[in-house]
Every structure is written in C-alpha cells, then in structure tokens.
Design an enzyme around this catalytic site. Sequence first.
Site, PDB file in Angstrom:
ATOM      1  N   ASP B 168       0.820  -1.199   0.000  1.00 50.35           N
ATOM      2  CA  ASP B 168       0.000   0.000   0.000  1.00 50.35           C
ATOM      3  C   ASP B 168       0.860   1.258   0.000  1.00 50.35           C
ATOM      4  OD1 ASP B 168      -2.651  -0.436  -0.338  1.00 50.35           O
ATOM      5  OD2 ASP B 168      -3.253   0.099   1.697  1.00 50.35           O
ATOM      6  N   ASP B 331      -9.807  -6.122  12.000  1.00 46.70           N
ATOM      7  CA  ASP B 331      -9.703  -7.545  12.315  1.00 46.70           C
ATOM      8  C   ASP B 331     -10.858  -8.005  13.202  1.00 46.70           C
ATOM      9  OD1 ASP B 331      -8.735  -5.881  14.266  1.00 46.70           O
ATOM     10  OD2 ASP B 331      -6.707  -6.705  14.252  1.00 46.70           O
TER      11      ASP B 331
END
Lengths: 788, 728
Positions: B168, B331
Amino acid sequence: MRRSVVLAFALLALSHVSVHAQTLPFDMTPDRPADSPVSNTPAVTVPADGAGAGDTPATGVTDTQADPSATAAEPFHRFILPNGNLGLTGEFDDRTWSVYLTPQQAAIGSKLNIGYQNSIFVAPEVSRLSLEVNNARMADEPVRSPDSVSDLSFDIPKGLLKPGANLIRLRANQRHRTDCTVQSTYELWSNIDAQRTYLSFADNSAQALQSSDDIRAIGVDENGLTRFNFIVPALEQPGATIPLMRLSQGLALLANMPNQAFSFETQGLPAPKAGEMTVLVGTPAEIQPLLSTVPLGAASAPVAGFVTDPNTGSPILVLSGPTWQAIQTAIESIVASTDVDVTTRRELLATQNWRSPDAPFLFADTRLSFAQLGLKTEQFSGRRFRTNFTVGIPSDFYADAYGTALILLDAAYSEAVLPGSHVDIYVNGSIASTVPITSSGGGILRHLPINVTMRHFRPGVNTIAIEALIETEDDKVCAPGATGVETPRFALFDTSEFHMPDFARIGQLPNLAALSGTGFPYNRSQEAIPLSIDRVDADTLSAAATVLGRMAVGAGHPIPVETIASPALIGNRSAIFIGSLSQMPQMVFTRMNIAETARNTWGPDPGDEPEGVDTEATFDEWRQKLRGGIWSGQISSFEDWVKRNFDISLSSLRFAPTTESSFTPSNEASLLIAQGASPDGTGTWSVVAAPSGRDLREGVEAVSTLANWSQLAGHITTYRRGTKTVETVPVNAFNFMPTQPASVSNYRLIAANWLSTNILSYAMLLSALGVLLGLATAALLTNLGRRK
Amino acid sequence: MRKAGIILFWGITSLCLLALVSLPINLQTQLIASITVVTFMAVIKILRAEGIWRLTALAFGTAIVMRYVYWRTTSTLPPLNQLENFIPGFLLYLAEMYSVTMLALSLFVVAMPLPPRPSRAASEGKYPSVDVFVPTYNEDEALLANTLAAAKAMDYPADKLTVWLLDDGGTVQKRNSANLLEDQGAKARHQDLQVLCHELGVNYLTRERNEHAKAGNLNNGMAHSQGELLAIFDADHAPARDFLLETVGYFEDDPKLFLVQTPHFFLNPDPVERNLRTFERMPSENEMFYGIIQRGLDKWNASFFCGSAAVLRRKALEQTGGFSGVSITEDCETAIDLHASGWNSVYVDRPLIAGLQPATFASFIGQRSRWAQGMMQILRFKFPPLKRGLSIPQRLCYTSSTLFWLFPFPRTIFLFAPLCYLFFDLEIFTASGGEFLGYTLAYMLVNLMMQNYLYGSFRWPWISELYEYVQTIHLLPAVVSAILNPRKPSFKVTAKDESVLVSRLSEISRPFFVIFAVLLLALVVTVYRVYTVPYTADVTLVVGGWNLLNLILAGCALGVVSERGEYSATRRVKVTRRCEFGLDDQWYPATIDDVSANGARVNVFAKNLASLPVDTRGMIRFKTHGGDTEEILPVAVRNTSVAGDIITIGCLYLPEVARHHSLVADLIFANSQQWTQFQLSRRGNPGLFRGTIWFFGLAFYQTTRGLLYFFSNPAARDKARRLAEAKK
C-alpha cells in the site's frame, strides 16, 4: 356491651347528683372555707377571643428566698413535676410536659411556684431559667440561687389555664462562671425542687373531683408518685379480683402518670395526700362502716362517682351497687371508655404527662421532621448543646443487630467553630453515632445523613438525644467573660428529619423489654389471660394491680384477665403468675429456667446489703493486674482492640443461640420478673415473684416507676432493694412469634437480624453457598460451550 | 434436558447467594464473613487446588464482591443535596461499577478456558490451496525480505502456496502524489519491492488508491487471488515453517470454520518491558490475552481475528463482503460480522509467528490508541450486546473485549478521587474506618486474589494497573474523541522498526512527571493532615494510602517513560545450533548462540585465533531446517571475545541475494518450539504477596531512575559516554 356503657353513664350522672346531695349534710370539715360550696362554680372571666391569654406577660413575679412556711395554711395546690425533683443540666436544657387540670382547677388556678437551687458554677448574669405555660412566656429569670432553694412565684393570667392538658415548659440556659471547657458544662445544673414547685389555686374548691374525666387530674406527690388507694372490704371474695383488676387498669389508663401504684386495703380511709386517690369499692353494706353516707341508690343500682369525705374534704371515688354484679357495671362505666379494639394501631404513645409531645409510634418506614417531634429551631452560643426527642417502637421490633435509622441533620456552625467539634447521637443514653465537623470557616449542613444504629432501640418509648460539642479558639483562650458571649455558634433547625426505615418485625419470646414497652404479647390477646395469684390478699392484689396497670398503660388499653382455679388449668395458654416464688407451680421454674432450689433458698432478704465481693469485677481486676505476660497480653490486648473498634468479642462469634442456663435469684434481689414460653411454646408465661408478699408489693411498686420499668429486659429482670437497681439476664434462646402477615421483605429483614446476631452462621451459610455455586458453575461450564 | 436442569440449578444457587449477600447485615457479620472468605481463598490458593476448587474460590470472591456492590450502592453514596460531593462521588461509583462489570465479564470469559488444543496437523494429501497475504504500507525492505522469505519457506506443497506482498506504500495514488518526496519514495519502493519479490518468488500486488486502509488492501488481495484459505501476516510477523501445517487442518474438521488464530509472539520487548527490564523474567503483557483470554473466548466460540498470524476461509469472507473497514480495527470487526453470520473460529495456543512490537513509548501509545479507538467504533457501530446473530456467550465476550478499552475513564477517576478529599475536603465516599476495613479492603483483597487466580502466571500483581495507568494519560483523549466522533479516527500504521539508541525521556513523558508531582504533594498533605487534624486521621490515612498506591504506580511509570538506550536494535533470540564459521577459506567448528534480525553471536572453537578486527568478513555455514544441503551466509565481524579455546564472535549479516534472507529467516524463525520455550521460561506465578513486594521494589527503583533522567538530561550524558568510548 354498648348498652351497659350507656346505662353506666346514665347511672353515673344520676349518682353524681345524688352523691353531692347526700354528702353535704355531713360536711363538717373545719378547715374547709364555708364560702366555697363544692357545687358552686366560681365566676371566672375568660377573655372571649382568648388572645389576652397568650400575650399577657407575667408581671406579678415574687421572688422570695425564704421558705414559704405558710404552706399548710395556703389553699390547695398541685405539685407539677411528674418525676419528682428535676435537674436541668448543662448549658441548655429544656423540658416540656403537661399537667391535667379539672375545669374547676383551670378556672381558679392563680399562681405557679417554682423552687430551685443551682450549681455554684452557674454565672447568674448570663444564665436564664424560663417558664412557659401553654406556650405563653411566664418568666425568664436569671439563675441565681446557689446557696439554697429559692422560690419563683408567678401569677397566672386569667384564662391561660384550660381544662384538660396544660403544657408546661422549663428551659435553662446556663453558662459557667469561669471555665470554657466542655468538661465544665457538666458542672452546671439547676435543680427544680418538686416540693416547692406547684400550681396553687385560689381556694379549696379546686380539690374537688366530679366527673370520671377528673381522674386524670390525680397528679403527683412531691416525689412524682401517684397512688390509688383501694379500700375494698370484700377484697378476698373470689369474685372481686377480676373487676378490681379491670378497675385498676382503667384508672391507670385514665391517669397515665409516670409512676403509678395501687394499694389494696380492706378497711380504714387513708389520709388525703397529694397525688393519691382513695377508691372505695363495695356494696352499700360493705362500705357503710367507712363512709357514713352511702350514695343514694347504691342499694338498688350501680353507682360510680366522687363523694367528698366529710372528714377531710377530699374526694373519694366510690363504686357501689347492690351486688358485685352491679359493682362490676359501675366499674365498667369508668373503664369502658379506655377499651379499644386490640387490632387498632396507635399513632402515638401517650407520654405527655411526663414528656410532651407524645411519642409517634413508628411501625414502618417513616420520616418525621424535628418540628413534628417537638423540637424547635435553636441557636446556641455555648459549647455543649443537647436536646432530645422520643419515638415509639413496636414490641415486635427485631432490628437491633443490623438496623440503622437515619437522621437528616439541618444545622449550621459559625466560622468560629474549629474542626474537631462533633455532633453525637445517643439512643436511650448509649452513643449511636458521631459526626465530626471537619472543615473550618463555618458551614451549613443540609440534610446531612447520620446513621443511627438501632442497637439500643427497644420496644416502647425511645429517647434520641442530639448533642453538639463545640470547640472554638475563644474557648481555648477563655478570656474573662468569654462564657457569656451570646454570638450563636451552632444552630439546629427543626427542618431536620428522623427517618425510620422499614425494620424487621417479629415477636420474640421471652422478651421483657417488649412487655415493658407495650405489654407484649398480652396486649394482642383478644381472650382473657389467666392470672394466677397464689393468695388473694392485699399485698398480692396490690402488686397485681400495679403490674397490670403498668402493662395496660404500655398496651394502651386494659388487658382482659381471668382467675383460674388451679395453675394446672392454664395448659398452653399465655398466663401471668404473681405471687411468692415458693408458691409458684413447678412448671414455672422449668419454663423460666429458674433453679428449683430457689423456691426454698430465696429470701428472707438480709436487709442491709452486705458489701459482698462481686466475682466478675474481681476477676476483671485480676485480669487487669496480670496483663504482664507477653503472649497472653498481646492476645488479650488484640481482643480488646477488636472489641473496642469492631465490637466483636469471642462470645459474639456464635452459630446459633445457646441454651439458657439455670438462674438462681440472689438474696439481695427482692423481686423477680421472668418470662418464658408455655410448655408447647405457643403461649407466653410471665412471672412476677418475690420471697414474700411484702417484698412483692414494695418491689413491684419500685419496679413499676417509669425509670425502672423501662429497664425491664431480657428473660429475667430482678430488682435489688438495697441498691434500688434493676438487673437483667439477657435472652439467649428465644422463639419467634409471628406478628405480621407473611411477606418476603419482612422475612428478609428478620433473616438479616438473626444472621447479624449469629455471626458465624452467616459466614457458614456464605461458605456453603459459595461451594455450591462453585459446583454448579463447574457443572454448568463443563456442559456449556466447547469442552475439549 | 440435563442441560436445562443444570442451568436451573445454577440459577437457583445464584439467586440464593444473591439473596444472602443482599441482606443488610451489620458490620461485625460482614467482617467475620470477609475474613472467612479471604482465608478460604488463601488456603485454596496455597494448596494450588484446581478444577472445582478454583471455581469455588471464584464463587467466594464473587460473593464478597457482590456484598461490596450492595453496600457501596446502598450506603456510601454522598447525599444528593451535596452536589459538590455527589457528582465526584457518583463518578467514582460508576468507575467502580465499571470495574466490577469488567470483572464479571472476564470471569465469564475465563472461568474455564479451553485447555491448549492438541496439535491438529493437516491431513496428508488434503492440502487446501493457501494465499499468504503480507500487507505492507511503509515497512522497509529488509524487514519485508525476512517475512517474505519465512513465509515462502513454510512447509507446504509449493503448488498450493502463493505468497503475496500487498504493498500500500506503492499505490498509484502514492506514486502520483502531489508531495514530491512521497511521490519519489513511493516510486522507488514500488521498484525495489518488485525486484525483491521476484527474487524470492513472491507475487507483488498494489492498487490504485489507498482506500479503506488495511481492510481495503486485503480485499484487493482477495480480488486477485483464488486460494481456498488466506493466511495473513503483518509485515513484521514472520511465520515458522510449521505454521500452515498446524493450522489448516481445522478447516477440514469444520466446514463452518472461518478463522484459525494463533498468538502473536514478539522477539523484542515493548517499551514498558524494555525500560523496566522485565522482558526476560516476566510474562509479556500480551501473554495474558493470548495465553488465557483467547482460550477463554475460544470456549465460547468467540476468539477473534487479531489482524495477523491467522488463517481465514475465503468462502466465509466472500459471504460477508470481505474484510470490513468501518472501524480502524478491521480484524475484530470482520470477526464479529462472521460470528454473527454463524461462522466459527478456533484459537491455537502455540506461537507460530514471531514479530516485532513498537520499541518507543510514543509508538506503543500510538498503537494502543488505534486499538482503543477501533474498539470504541465497534462498540458504537456493531454494539455487541445487541448484535443480531451472535450467541449470548459471544455477545458477552465481545462486550468484554470492547468495554475493556473504556479503562482510561475509571483509571483517571481512581487517580484523582483521593485528591478530592486531600486537597478539597470533599467527602465523596461516606464510610467509617471499620466499614472500610470490612468492605473495601476485603473487596480489594478478594479482587487481587481473583485476578491472581485467573491470570496468576500470565500477569503479575499490579502490572495490569501499571499498563493501564501508563496508557490512560494519552488514551483518554483518544477514546473521548472516538466516542464523540466515531467516524473520525483513521488507520495509522504503528512504527515498529524504531529503536532507542540513546537514553532519553520519551517525547510524551511530561504529563507523567506533572501527575507524579501532584500526587507527591498529596502525600505531603496527607502527612500534614494526619498531624494537624487528628480527629479525621483514620479517613485521612485510608485516603492517603490510596493516594500512596497511585503514587507508587505513577513513580513506576516514570521509569516506563524514561527510555533506556540500547546497543542492539533488535532482540536476540537464544538458539543453539551447530554450524561452521568460515574465515579466510578456513572452516572452524562453531555453534550459533543467539540470533537477531540483524546479526548473530557465534561460539567458535579455534586454538590459534586471536581477537579479530571489526568488519572482518566471515561466513556461517549451516543446514537449514528441513533442508539437507549446507548453505553459506556472509557476515561481518562486529566484536570478539576470547575465553580459552572458544572465541565468541558477534557478527552482522551481509545478505547479498534473496536466498540470504531466507537463511536469516531460517535462523530466526524456522523453529517455533524455541519461542514456546522462551515463553514458558518466564511464566510463573510469584503469588500476591511476593509479587507485590517485588513490584514495590521495582516501583521504587524506577521512580528514582525516572527522576534521575528528568534532572540529569541523560541524552547528553549518554552521548558523552559514547564519545569517550569511541576515543578509547
């Protein structure tokens, strides 16, 4: 029932007239002023609007140091202190009570005399003694009689006194001459002398009593005692006992004086005395020898009313009738008015004859402002401020171990007040809470909650005192004249509240405190209680009447009793046994846990009490002395520390009540009152016993005074004549007697109190449930969720 | 039926206990009951009774806690008409009730944690295809090289294993940034990483725009791959060789399984451990979570995804639209969604990856802020207690996990509450000394004992309090802002590759010193008041004692924010591995003593070697795990010390080709067994008493160290010493 009451009143009215009609011809009393015939009501001018009464200042005060030697020559007067000499102590003291006056007395009451002596430490220039009658300020005098008793005499404005209860309020504001410590305030007292504190009346007509209501005006003698002298020629006749017991209870309720006694004689009219009333009961034939003029009509119908003793001019209550049945009707005419339905809940406990206002009776969650409790907003400039109020607690109170009441205190203290000052709360004389003032610079306490432990509460009337101990820098310096400074330092506002929460209610048996407080459990009985009297004689009946009178006052209504032919017939019912211990049935000994040997060994009283060795005190002394050992010393000092700080001692660590041990009355004791369960536990047996009839009569009289009666507690209470003290044997084992409908909240509170008494049981129960919950959780967790 | 019966029995027992503890008994009874319970718990603990007894002890503790709650609620709140007392008093009450709630929830979660699962190796021949994702944002190449090499080296059929670097930091958006520096950096990074990936045989993937942070990156990875399972490793989390073999088997057992999570094991200490020097001796902070709490959650099928070191099922993720990106803790959020749609999770309690954690206090706080804010977002947007589809135990578990992050509030209140009394004379807790003893002290003791019971060997006494305190100061504003603006927090990558070379105060240490000074002043006030206002001495002592406890924590925290300088940038891992050390074409027998990400220490048996000059080139020859051929890793000598025939050589890796990274990874990461052993070596319960004494000693030492740093500007001193050494 109702019809007979109506009949009785009709008869009373009838007899009333005829009695006076009859008595006059025989009236040959020499010292009775001829110009005041009994039947004449003196003309009294009463202000029409009544405003003049309250506003009239007391002007005609005479202050004479000399003893008024002319007492005998003076017209009729009534002592007004309900408990004998009255001590007004400390820097601020305040007593209010009421005096019952007949219409006649109210009309002609003219003067109020107060005799007092004060402590030498009281500074006269800054100490005041004030008096209010029916809320009208009568006097506000400097306190200045340290050497001998001096008299203050006040003219009572016309119309201030009224028939019925008249409120008297005495206030003392006293300051020390030199000392500014809190300690010094205990040296301040003014003693109001009962003998020289009385209401005097313009003439002797005030002495006369007319209606049955006037029985309430019986008053007290100079020691604060009240006595009904019964002259019953046919005393020992079996049928007479129960009507007489009922009559004495009725009279006790009507008079409701703090220290009442009854005495029975078969002959001879006693000399008239303040605070005493002669009651003549019998058929005309029986009373003929005593009273030259038997009320007209007594030969044919029941008669109840006052006659004037021609010899002394004092009133005699006569109850007569052709037969004992008729006499019983005559008795009913007086007593019936005191009957109330057993199940009616009283809102108040009547105490106003010795303490006003009446104590509010608290059965459940209640909030009362101090104003409602009779306290006024006070501003105080001294160092120790103390005031109190009373509340009534029902006999099935069972919250002494866990309960806390709440006082929401509204008070203020000035910037002069130093931290370290504190406000203490006392319940029945025992400290219940302390609130320190921690901040300096003054402060206002608004509804400050103070927890008041209910530990010292007991059934009946409870006195809760609030004491503020105030320290200031000025007092530490204590400049001359500092004690008299009038800048207020502390204020207590009547918006403060007393909050009684819901508390556990269940009767306990035995519990003499409940007997003393409200006559429990006999007060709840609808049926007649067997009264077991071993000998029907003057001593025993006097004692029985005094005890029953006391219980009736506690209960608020007469307690029905019946005689029984033999104790064996009592069975399992509740009963009262009065008599000498040696004559008590054997069951009584076992039920009360009194050693059977006491039957023979108790008494005769050695008379002068020898200074015996008090085993317990001596043991303690030795223990104190032998405190040297390192380990035992450490342990016992730890024990003391725990006891001092947490009120836990080894003996309080228990799982369940222990059984009662056998009790043997000591020879110094002259009276024993005990309570126990009937053989199957359903009834309550109470015993009043003494070694001899004479001991019984005197002992009961002593114990039934207000001060002693309210100390009754435990399962056995004894009275020592030598020391005039009451001793109690605490209850260990007792039965519960449900008094309330079953409810979870009440059971919860009962459980809380029981577990707070049996401390280890709680710990054990908690442990047991902990283990159980552990097991349950283990089972639950192995069955729920993932397992491997 | 039997289950219902047990639940009923448990319910009735609990009700009875509840009824018993809510009786308004007197203080004496309470005291005796407290003493009984504390004694009982102590005996059970001393006897080390387990199983039912452990639960019984917890039930006992619960009883005392419930009594405290009853008493606290009914008799200690200041009167409502004293607002100046009531408001702080009520806040304190809320803080305590929060603590009790958390205790209750954690009791539920960890009352009976699942025992570690036996190894469930994947069945031979039934290997599902796995895509390994290593998302990165700004981590440097060497770090990535180790991770990728370790991932590539995992024991798994090569045709079933695809490793992806999801970059990224090199997106099109970054490469075309208006910021010139960023633009150039991104372009270089894009280039370098592609080369590295090519050398290691790893797929490189980047995307157009940095949308939805890590979740978006992973979803992009999913869109470009086909494997049945996804293994996720953070850039600094290198897996052991057996990672996949130990995890993929569970998917075979349960078709509704979406997650196998493994613990995060760290090679380096966190700043608290480093500055307090407890890393080698005391269990790490996260061991409580991975050692107990995740196992407890696992019992209720509620162990959740922790961002890394986990294997997920593609089918499950596709069903809920991939990784969720509403919160910054994607998450846990992903896990809650999947649990809510009926998928299951499994936790394997064995460290299978090793990673790095932030080294400086500031980045540690940054990481915690992200977790706290993310959990607040989950609390707000998913609200676990009422989340549809979750079972009741799962709701409680997620509630526990999210509510935990509210701790800065009660911590702050506990910190300042005693000051209300000491400085302003406010009475916010109405109780007498005796009541304090009978209720509060008993509660605190029981609470500590319960904590010790639950977490004893994973968390030593007072360490939780210390961690909470050091985080609170900076977390409180973060949590407040996340509550006020739940959409505002953005994902920030935690820097883990920093190191503290010189001793210095942390850049965010100032508040700690201010608080310490205030508490110290309060201590002085306590002493002053005890002597000048003796009639309230009991209350003053109690409150002063509480303040003293705070002061001890605050003092210890001074040590935490005083960063120690360290010579080695990364933590060394003890390995004992035979090798040969090559010097000038000569090979000596040697053992590798310990390794780090940058270098190794080698014990060489050589009679004729003297100390070697710095930067001498050398070589280490060893067999890789599971390989048969010996391979050579070039190194440079940094230091040597001679002891008889053994020369200990500290050397730095000089990786030249990608294969060398694989060798380094093999040295450090290949054997997961050694991590378990390391964890076990510091696991142990010192007990409440010993632990407390140890902590107080530590706190005293750290206070002085913190104050020394504060007054003596250690950075300058450190530099001076280095200069002096260099001159020598």
